[in-house]
Design a protein around this motif. Structure first.
Motif, mmCIF file in Angstrom:
data_model
loop_
_atom_site.group_PDB
_atom_site.id
_atom_site.type_symbol
_atom_site.label_atom_id
_atom_site.label_comp_id
_atom_site.label_asym_id
_atom_site.label_seq_id
_atom_site.Cartn_x
_atom_site.Cartn_y
_atom_site.Cartn_z
ATOM 1 N N THR A 149 79.396 32.810 21.894
ATOM 2 C CA THR A 149 79.407 31.399 20.833
ATOM 3 C C THR A 149 78.245 31.148 20.819
ATOM 4 O OG1 THR A 149 81.076 30.747 22.138
ATOM 5 C CG2 THR A 149 81.699 32.124 21.029
ATOM 6 N N GLU A 150 77.965 30.823 19.966
ATOM 7 C CA GLU A 150 76.875 29.691 19.687
ATOM 8 C C GLU A 150 77.208 27.956 19.907
ATOM 9 O OE1 GLU A 150 72.977 29.369 16.125
ATOM 10 O OE2 GLU A 150 74.947 30.849 15.790
ATOM 11 N N ARG A 151 75.808 27.624 20.071
ATOM 12 C CA ARG A 151 76.817 26.038 19.764
ATOM 13 C C ARG A 151 75.422 25.211 19.538
ATOM 14 N NH1 ARG A 151 79.218 24.505 23.777
ATOM 15 N NH2 ARG A 151 77.955 22.127 24.139
ATOM 16 N N PRO A 152 76.232 23.905 18.816
ATOM 17 C CA PRO A 152 75.099 23.318 17.421
ATOM 18 C C PRO A 152 73.877 23.156 18.764
ATOM 19 C CG PRO A 152 77.525 22.179 18.815
ATOM 20 C CD PRO A 152 77.692 23.841 19.031
ATOM 21 N N SER A 153 72.652 22.697 17.540
ATOM 22 C CA SER A 153 71.148 22.508 18.695
ATOM 23 C C SER A 153 70.361 21.714 16.984
ATOM 24 C CB SER A 153 70.692 23.239 20.224
ATOM 25 O OG SER A 153 70.470 24.382 19.192
ATOM 26 N N GLU A 154 69.366 20.930 17.496
ATOM 27 C CA GLU A 154 68.857 21.209 17.424
ATOM 28 C C GLU A 154 67.085 21.060 17.645
ATOM 29 O OE1 GLU A 154 68.128 16.676 17.139
ATOM 30 O OE2 GLU A 154 70.408 16.498 16.720
ATOM 31 N N PRO A 155 66.133 21.273 16.602
ATOM 32 C CA PRO A 155 64.821 21.807 17.535
ATOM 33 C C PRO A 155 64.112 20.978 18.153
ATOM 34 C CG PRO A 155 65.348 21.539 14.580
ATOM 35 C CD PRO A 155 66.152 20.901 15.420
ATOM 36 N N THR A 156 63.836 21.414 19.490
ATOM 37 C CA THR A 156 63.424 20.916 20.557
ATOM 38 C C THR A 156 62.291 20.329 20.916
ATOM 39 O OG1 THR A 156 63.515 22.358 21.622
ATOM 40 C CG2 THR A 156 65.296 22.059 21.949
ATOM 41 N N THR A 190 70.153 20.416 27.002
ATOM 42 C CA THR A 190 69.537 21.028 25.410
ATOM 43 C C THR A 190 68.576 22.276 26.491
ATOM 44 O OG1 THR A 190 68.847 18.640 25.166
ATOM 45 C CG2 THR A 190 67.648 20.570 24.070
ATOM 46 N N LEU A 191 68.226 22.384 26.856
ATOM 47 C CA LEU A 191 67.613 23.834 27.475
ATOM 48 C C LEU A 191 68.700 24.971 27.608
ATOM 49 C CD1 LEU A 191 65.621 25.137 28.772
ATOM 50 C CD2 LEU A 191 66.114 24.511 31.162
ATOM 51 N N LEU A 192 70.185 24.230 28.391
ATOM 52 C CA LEU A 192 71.094 24.997 28.749
ATOM 53 C C LEU A 192 71.567 25.665 26.962
ATOM 54 C CD1 LEU A 192 72.346 26.303 31.053
ATOM 55 C CD2 LEU A 192 73.976 24.726 31.071
ATOM 56 N N ASN A 193 72.167 24.311 26.194
ATOM 57 C CA ASN A 193 71.767 24.895 25.169
ATOM 58 C C ASN A 193 71.033 26.346 24.180
ATOM 59 O OD1 ASN A 193 74.355 23.910 23.789
ATOM 60 N ND2 ASN A 193 73.038 21.960 23.387
ATOM 61 N N GLN A 194 69.904 26.066 24.600
ATOM 62 C CA GLN A 194 68.948 27.400 23.964
ATOM 63 C C GLN A 194 69.059 28.426 24.752
ATOM 64 O OE1 GLN A 194 65.263 25.357 24.708
ATOM 65 N NE2 GLN A 194 64.805 24.657 23.286
ATOM 66 N N ILE A 195 69.302 28.417 26.165
ATOM 67 C CA ILE A 195 69.962 29.830 26.945
ATOM 68 C C ILE A 195 70.865 30.336 26.183
ATOM 69 C CG2 ILE A 195 70.640 31.045 29.190
ATOM 70 C CD1 ILE A 195 67.960 30.135 29.067
ATOM 71 N N ASN A 196 71.861 29.457 25.941
ATOM 72 C CA ASN A 196 72.975 30.223 25.485
ATOM 73 C C ASN A 196 73.361 30.645 24.063
ATOM 74 O OD1 ASN A 196 76.376 29.872 25.315
ATOM 75 N ND2 ASN A 196 75.542 29.012 23.318
ATOM 76 N N TYR A 206 76.070 41.114 28.913
ATOM 77 C CA TYR A 206 77.244 40.050 29.598
ATOM 78 C C TYR A 206 77.605 39.306 28.684
ATOM 79 C CZ TYR A 206 72.967 39.721 32.774
ATOM 80 O OH TYR A 206 71.819 39.566 33.363
ATOM 81 N N HIS A 207 79.216 38.713 29.266
ATOM 82 C CA HIS A 207 80.314 38.237 28.645
ATOM 83 C C HIS A 207 79.541 36.485 29.179
ATOM 84 C CE1 HIS A 207 83.584 37.426 27.137
ATOM 85 N NE2 HIS A 207 84.429 36.151 27.834
ATOM 86 N N VAL A 208 79.190 35.939 27.735
ATOM 87 C CA VAL A 208 78.736 34.802 28.613
ATOM 88 C C VAL A 208 79.852 33.332 28.552
ATOM 89 C CG1 VAL A 208 76.775 32.615 27.661
ATOM 90 C CG2 VAL A 208 76.089 35.431 27.527
ATOM 91 N N ILE A 209 79.613 32.359 29.013
ATOM 92 C CA ILE A 209 80.788 31.495 29.267
ATOM 93 C C ILE A 209 80.021 30.150 29.518
ATOM 94 C CG2 ILE A 209 83.259 30.511 31.011
ATOM 95 C CD1 ILE A 209 82.935 33.853 32.154
ATOM 96 N N TRP A 210 80.969 29.087 28.949
ATOM 97 C CA TRP A 210 80.174 27.800 28.662
ATOM 98 C C TRP A 210 80.916 27.144 29.249
ATOM 99 C CZ3 TRP A 210 75.390 25.242 27.109
ATOM 100 C CH2 TRP A 210 75.329 23.689 26.851
#
Length: 603
Positions: A149-156, A190-196, A206-210
């Motif tokens: 599932t996509e997570r909200p993130s800002e440009p880094t 923020t980095l983990l958000n990018q990975i997600n 993969y089944h991705v779990i945050w």
């Protein structure tokens, strides 16, 4: 003859119409009006059925978080099309009804009448069939779980290399657990958000779990988030024990290839106890976690190659991030502002949290004077004076301080802020000061006490509250972490610091309440003479090193009965100690290295 010819011409169209009506298709014209009425009634019924079904679908989707069935979606789409087509035919019908003649059994335009009658009859049957197929016992079901599932993130800014390291490690079969560590506010989440979101945007199995850990009941909280993500959380879930939850999670995850993104852990996290199968080459699963503590990384998995430190930004990228938050328009308001902004960025020392927070605080400042003030505030380590900065930034950083093992570790950490900004603190000298102040446990010998001091230094490095310096025998403190430490000391009722180190003082400073001060640092200034008595009954540490001291009046130390640590080092011109130093009955540690002192007491 002419009359007969004329009559035959006038009867010819009528004969033609009657001929068309007499064929087998006459029923389309004869039944046109009845079929029109029937179509209007059936369409009204279809609209009501569609409306009722849509209400059921909305309840299922909005309140029960279900997904409408494909057959329901198809029925609604076909119903919409049929209703639109039927409505158009009904709008066109008046002109065809007007063309009817001979009691409605013929039409003045038979060909178009028959064609239209066919359309009405066909549409009537289609609407009836659609209504018959609109009886659904269930309209929605639980949606299939998305792989990510996509997570909200800002440009880094500046995280590209760290992202590439983590993503490259994920591709290696032999790598199961990856640790991402660094001080608070450096960009780990923020980095983990990018990975997600990279998982979300690419094809994978993969089944991705945050999940976000917490200080309070971390395993239970992570279990709840995993259960929600893999679809086993229900009304009875909360009443289950930790072991029951672990069993439920394990039964699902052992059959999946998963990637668990575990944010913000503060101690070793027992994956097995939580029900998470340990990643292995055989199952291909991965765990990526973030922490502020290097020791936690080593506990989770000892391979240094799979522990990735997120560093502060270099100067160019730091300025780019700051410019994004403050706005290029603000920086162009006056030629001096850009230069002053560079000084502000330098004080942030590459920490993204500081750059973002202070950048936003300065976005509305359009004059050089405002920027000059901000620069001076930052140099004086008084960031909390900037609107919103202390309230927003320091509490986030302070969590690392709060999570230190006990008050002894916290006091040792705060002590480091007495040293000036960017100072390389000698480990042995720091430990001797801690011993002198009585911050360490009582030990049978000095060697054991020093060992404990070095253990605490290592723990503070692991917590990213101290940093290794270029030399192995020294440590240093990040500028923003030092500011945070001074802020904590300023808020404390127990600790009262007076720190004016490295601020170009030439004379003794003034203070309103000397009696409250417990630790004072005037190191790295240009003070020559100490000729005014300071009444500091609670002062325990006094740093006066690296000044230009020539004279200390005899009575200067008379009112410092609690003083335990005194540093006068690197005052080369200072040739003697005042007589009053003999009154420091509590003194445990005196540093006179690199001074010009040749006698212990003045005449």
């Amino acid at each position: 003859m002419g009359n007969i010819f004329s009559i035959s011409l006038s009867l010819d169209p009528i004969i033609t119409r009657c001929s068309d009506c007499a064929t087998g298709q006459a029923s389309y014209i004869c039944n046109l009006e009845d079929n029109l009425h029937a179509l209007q009634a059936e369409v009204a019924g279809l609209k009501e059925l569609r409306s009722d079904l849509m209400s059921r679908v909305r309840i299922a989707e909005d309140e029960q978080q279900l997904k409408r069935l494909n057959q329901v979606e198809g029925w609604l789409s076909r119903a919409e099309t049929l209703i639109n087509d039927a409505d158009q035919l009904i709008v066109q019908s008046p002109q065809h009804v007007e063309n009817l003649c001979m009691g409605g059994c013929c039409s003045t335009h038979p060909r178009s009448g028959i064609k239209f009658g066919k359309q009405i009859a066909k549409k009537l049957q289609e609407v009836k069939d659609q209504k018959e197929n609109g009886d659904f016992s269930d309209v929605a079901s639980k949606p299939p779980l998305p792989s990510a599932t996509e997570r909200p993130s800002e440009p880094t800014v500046g995280l590209e290399s760290n992202f590439n390291k983590v993503w490259t490690s994920l591709q290696k079969e032999q790598v199961g657990i990856i640790g991402v560590y660094g001080l608070g506010g450096v960009g780990k989440t923020t980095l983990l958000n990018q990975i997600n979101n990279k998982f979300h945007d690419t094809t994978h199995d993969y089944h991705v779990i945050w999940a976000v850990a917490s200080q309070d009941r971390p395993i239970e909280r992570v279990q709840d988030q995993i259960a929600e993500r893999i679809g086993i959380s229900n009304e009875g879930w909360k009443s289950k024990s930790l072991d029951e939850k672990a069993e439920g999670i394990f039964q699902v995850l052992c059959k999946k290839k998963f990637a668990l993104l575990l944010d913000d852990i503060w101690e070793w996290f027992d994956l097995t106890r939580a029900g998470v199968p340990l990643p292995a080459k055989e199952n291909g699963s991965k765990v990526i976690f973030t922490t502020r503590r290097f020791d936690v990384c080593c506990q989770m998995q000892p391979s240094m190659d799979n522990n990735i430190r997120v560093e502060c930004l270099p100067r160019g990228e730091a300025f780019r991030l700051f410019e994004e938050k403050v706005g290029s328009e603000t920086l162009r308001m006056h030629p001096d502002i850009c230069k002053l902004a560079e000084a502000v960025v330098e004080e942030c020392a590459g920490l993204p949290l500081a750059l973002i927070t202070i950048g936003r605080a300065m976005a509305s400042k359009k004059t050089p004077r405002e920027w000059e003030y901000a620069t001076e505030v930052l140099r004086q380590s008084a960031t909390s004076m900037l609107p919103g900065v202390g309230k927003e930034m320091y509490p986030k950083l302070k969590f690392s301080y709060d999570c230190l093992p006990d008050e002894r570790f916290r006091s040792c950490f705060l002590y480091c802020s007495l040293y000036q900004e960017d100072y390389h603190i000698e480990k042995d000298e720091l430990v001797d000061c801690w011993i002198g102040e009585g911050l360490l446990d009582e030990h049978t010998n000095l060697s054991n006490a020093r060992n404990q001091g070095h253990f605490i230094i290592g723990s503070l490095i692991d917590a990213c509250l101290l940093e290794k310096a270029e030399y192995d025998d020294c440590v240093k403190m990040h500028d923003v972490i030092r500011d945070m430490a001074l802020w904590i000391a300023g808020e404390s009722e127990k600790e009262k610091f007076f720190v004016k180190s490295g601020v170009q003082l030439k004379d003794q400073p003034k203070a309103k309440k000397w009696e409250e001060v417990t630790r004072m640092s005037l190191m790295y200034n240009q003070i020559e003479n100490l000729t005014e008595i300071l009444e500091c009954p609670n002062l325990q540490t006094f740093f006066l090193g690296s000044n230009d001291l020539k004279v200390i009046m005899d009575d200067f130390f008379n009112f410092m009965p609690m003083l335990r640590v005194l540093d006068l080092s690197q005052n080369i011109i200072l040739g003697e100690l005042p007589v009053g130093i003999a009154k420091l009955v509590s003194l445990e540690h005196l540093n006179l290295s690199e001074t010009g002192i040749k006698s212990c007491l003045s005449n």
